[in-house]
Design an enzyme around this catalytic site. Structure first.
Site, PDB file in Angstrom:
ATOM      1  N   HIS A  72       0.763  -1.250  -0.023  1.00  0.00           N
ATOM      2  CA  HIS A  72      -0.108   0.031   0.125  1.00  0.00           C
ATOM      3  C   HIS A  72       0.739   1.263   0.115  1.00  0.00           C
ATOM      4  O   HIS A  72       1.561   1.578   0.974  1.00  0.00           O
ATOM      5  CB  HIS A  72      -1.032   0.150   1.252  1.00  0.00           C
ATOM      6  CG  HIS A  72      -2.242  -0.920   1.100  1.00  0.00           C
ATOM      7  ND1 HIS A  72      -3.346  -0.482   1.605  1.00  0.00           N
ATOM      8  CD2 HIS A  72      -2.182  -1.999   0.723  1.00  0.00           C
ATOM      9  CE1 HIS A  72      -4.137  -1.778   1.303  1.00  0.00           C
ATOM     10  NE2 HIS A  72      -3.598  -2.602   0.594  1.00  0.00           N
ATOM     11  N   TYR A 200      -9.616   5.509   6.801  1.00  0.00           N
ATOM     12  CA  TYR A 200      -9.889   5.782   8.400  1.00  0.00           C
ATOM     13  C   TYR A 200     -10.885   6.787   8.242  1.00  0.00           C
ATOM     14  O   TYR A 200     -10.718   8.007   7.889  1.00  0.00           O
ATOM     15  CB  TYR A 200      -8.640   6.343   8.780  1.00  0.00           C
ATOM     16  CG  TYR A 200      -7.591   5.157   9.254  1.00  0.00           C
ATOM     17  CD1 TYR A 200      -6.531   4.958   7.873  1.00  0.00           C
ATOM     18  CD2 TYR A 200      -7.220   4.655  10.330  1.00  0.00           C
ATOM     19  CE1 TYR A 200      -5.587   3.776   8.472  1.00  0.00           C
ATOM     20  CE2 TYR A 200      -6.296   3.790  10.485  1.00  0.00           C
ATOM     21  CZ  TYR A 200      -5.386   3.216   9.487  1.00  0.00           C
ATOM     22  OH  TYR A 200      -4.537   2.652   9.575  1.00  0.00           O
ATOM     23  N   PRO A 292      -5.037   0.418  18.171  1.00  0.00           N
ATOM     24  CA  PRO A 292      -4.576   0.030  16.806  1.00  0.00           C
ATOM     25  C   PRO A 292      -4.786   0.850  15.984  1.00  0.00           C
ATOM     26  O   PRO A 292      -4.267   0.841  14.620  1.00  0.00           O
ATOM     27  CB  PRO A 292      -5.623  -1.040  16.601  1.00  0.00           C
ATOM     28  CG  PRO A 292      -7.016  -0.953  17.329  1.00  0.00           C
ATOM     29  CD  PRO A 292      -6.203  -0.205  18.786  1.00  0.00           C
ATOM     30  N   LYS A 296       0.472  -0.079  14.820  1.00  0.00           N
ATOM     31  CA  LYS A 296       1.727  -0.048  15.156  1.00  0.00           C
ATOM     32  C   LYS A 296       2.170  -1.379  16.114  1.00  0.00           C
ATOM     33  O   LYS A 296       3.333  -1.590  16.495  1.00  0.00           O
ATOM     34  CB  LYS A 296       2.284   0.891  16.199  1.00  0.00           C
ATOM     35  CG  LYS A 296       2.256   2.356  15.404  1.00  0.00           C
ATOM     36  CD  LYS A 296       3.728   2.472  14.774  1.00  0.00           C
ATOM     37  CE  LYS A 296       3.757   3.280  13.494  1.00  0.00           C
ATOM     38  NZ  LYS A 296       3.710   2.947  12.152  1.00  0.00           N
ATOM     39  N   TYR A 384       3.710   6.692   9.932  1.00  0.00           N
ATOM     40  CA  TYR A 384       2.756   5.559   9.789  1.00  0.00           C
ATOM     41  C   TYR A 384       3.510   4.295   8.984  1.00  0.00           C
ATOM     42  O   TYR A 384       3.664   3.063   9.308  1.00  0.00           O
ATOM     43  CB  TYR A 384       1.776   5.921   8.673  1.00  0.00           C
ATOM     44  CG  TYR A 384       0.474   4.957   8.519  1.00  0.00           C
ATOM     45  CD1 TYR A 384      -0.556   4.980   9.361  1.00  0.00           C
ATOM     46  CD2 TYR A 384       0.752   3.849   7.408  1.00  0.00           C
ATOM     47  CE1 TYR A 384      -1.608   3.901   9.061  1.00  0.00           C
ATOM     48  CE2 TYR A 384      -0.476   2.864   7.322  1.00  0.00           C
ATOM     49  CZ  TYR A 384      -1.560   2.847   8.228  1.00  0.00           C
ATOM     50  OH  TYR A 384      -2.485   2.097   8.088  1.00  0.00           O
TER      51      TYR A 384
HETATM   52  C1  PHB Z   1      -6.220  -4.354   9.883  1.00  0.00           C
HETATM   53  O1  PHB Z   1      -6.215  -4.249   8.852  1.00  0.00           O
HETATM   54  O2  PHB Z   1      -6.319  -5.237  10.706  1.00  0.00           O
HETATM   55  C2  PHB Z   1      -5.984  -2.913  10.582  1.00  0.00           C
HETATM   56  C3  PHB Z   1      -5.417  -2.022   9.507  1.00  0.00           C
HETATM   57  C4  PHB Z   1      -5.089  -0.780  10.041  1.00  0.00           C
HETATM   58  C5  PHB Z   1      -5.218  -0.345  11.491  1.00  0.00           C
HETATM   59  C6  PHB Z   1      -5.511  -1.396  12.464  1.00  0.00           C
HETATM   60  C7  PHB Z   1      -5.733  -2.698  12.030  1.00  0.00           C
HETATM   61  O3  PHB Z   1      -4.810   0.733  11.906  1.00  0.00           O
END
Ligand code: PHB
Ligand code: APR
Length: 397
Positions: A72, A200, A292, A296, A384
């Protein structure tokens, strides 16, 4: 039984430590409370920082990740019904890879098995003794019989609920903690991801996250009450809520499909200092938890054991304790920056029950700023994709 390093816990931290130690010619035994099947199928997060990806590649673990992991180059932040792309590749030159944590665990277990290294699954009543002396010992039960493992060092990689952190005498450790007034309800769905980058979403009804696991599986999360019970969430209710939160002005939505897994995870920020006591070294979730939102958790666990493996190798090779004595200090500097980033991502994206109209406007301004200012988005992107390791090691490339 005797070994150089006894490793408690076969999560990413414990297994990666065993792998790196093996490459450095150091013997270890991994003790795991659960079964192999359990740890290989435990659904967790799945974003690998560039540094984690590089480490898997340079240490011979990257084959499956390169084949099925999803590269990504950017992420999207969405608010007020609009999506905004953060181009991580353009802003930092780096990217992330979406590859589930349990797939990393499978690769590590396979590498360990091929190299003839030991992992004792289903180890019951694991206890660590003598960590403040020169000859620590781990006692545990396997198939009903009591066993002892003598070692030079113990690595406590047994997660947040493990026994290693509580084995340190009272008064030695200081804990810093924040519990958030919400949790994440996460699902896996048999549905093709409707786009190829993460979204997000800040929404009036609460945060939502669009992620994926493969070209056929979508991973989605929604903010819920921390005391909520997954039994209150029928599949229909989950989809109704997700589709409400994700609806954007441009008409984009996730694809709907059969839900194959669902669970609720509480959110906390947690750090214990220092990360070492006597001959015990703590790593990963055993000493720190991040919410989450910054993706990280697994990356921090891997970064810890990378420092620890280097320090243990130096000690076994030369007798020097210089790096080992600095293990905690080296790790904590980077951990706190990841804590800050994870807290910040959480704070700009979630609905806080106590927020007043001023807080809500300020949150929108922050999202507007971070998505419209090049330096602000660069800062987000830099964190990130993962901050650099503070001390270069033999696995740096
Ligand atoms: C996930 O794909 O499980 C995932 C992706 C991004 C995050 C947290 C979990 O910030
Ligand atoms: N004895 C032996 N093993 C134990 C014990 C015990 N008393 N207690 C816990 N364990 C095992 C757990 O079953 C688990 O397999 O320790 C392992 C810890 O693994 P993780 O919880 O995955 O922690 P870690 O390796 O530090 O990885 C951190 O996991 O929770 C996610 O978001 C987190 O991605 C991050 C990663």
């Amino acid at each position: 039984m005797q070994t150089q390093v006894a490793i408690i816990g076969a999560g990413p931290a414990g297994l990666m430590l065993a792998h790196l130690l093996h490459l450095a010619g150091i013997e270890s035994v991994v003790l795991e409370a659960r079964s192999r099947e359990y740890v290989e199928s435990r659904v967790r997060a799945g974003v690998l920082e560039q540094g984690t990806v590089n480490l898997l590649n340079t240490t011979g673990l990257g084959e499956r990740m390169r084949r099925v992991g999803l590269l990504h180059h950017g992420i999207e932040l969405a608010f007020a019904g609009k999506r905004h792309r953060i181009d991580m590749q353009a802003l930092t030159g780096d990217a992330v890879t979406v590859y589930a944590q349990h797939e990393v665990v499978k690769d590590l277990i396979q590498a360990r098995t091929l190299s003839g290294g030991e992992i004792i699954f289903d180890a019951a009543n694991v206890g660590i003794h003598g960590i403040d002396g020169n000859s620590p010992v781990v006692r545990f039960e396997k198939d009903g019989s009591l066993q002892e493992l003598h070692c030079t060092y113990i690595a406590g990689c047994d997660g947040f609920h493990g026994i290693c952190r509580p084995s340190v005498p009272k008064g030695v450790l200081t804990t810093y903690e924040r519990i958030y007034p919400f949790a994440w309800l996460g699902i896996l769905a048999d549905a093709a991801p409707s786009q190829d980058e993460l979204v997000y979403m800040n929404h009036d009804r609460g945060f939502a996250l669009f992620s994926m696991r493969s070209p056929k599986v979508t991973r989605l999360y929604l903010q819920c009450d921390p005391d909520d019970d997954i039994k209150n969430w029928s599949d229909d209710r989950i989809w109704d809520e997700l589709l409400l939160r994700f609806r954007c002005k441009d008409g984009w939505l996730p694809n709907v499909g059969k839900i194959t897994q669902k669970s609720i995870t509480p959110m906390r920020s947690f750090v214990t200092e220092p990360m070492q006591y006597g001959r015990l070294f703590l790593a990963g979730d055993a000493v720190h938890i991040v919410p989450p939102t910054g993706a990280k958790g697994m990356n921090l666990a891997v970064a810890d054991v990378r420092v620890l493996a280097q320090a243990l190798a130096e000690n076994f090779e030369t007798g020097s304790k210089t790096l080992l004595d600095r293990y905690s200090e080296i790790c904590l500097r980077r951990i706190w920056k990841a804590q800050r980033f994870s807290w910040w991502m959480t704070s700009i994206l979630h609905k806080f029950p106590e927020a007043n109209p001023f807080d809500q406007r300020r949150q929108m301004a922050e999202l507007d700023y971070v998505t419209s200012s090049q330096v602000a988005s660069q800062s987000l992107a830099e964190n990130y994709v993962g901050l650099p390791m503070d001390v270069p090691d033999r696995w740096s490339n």
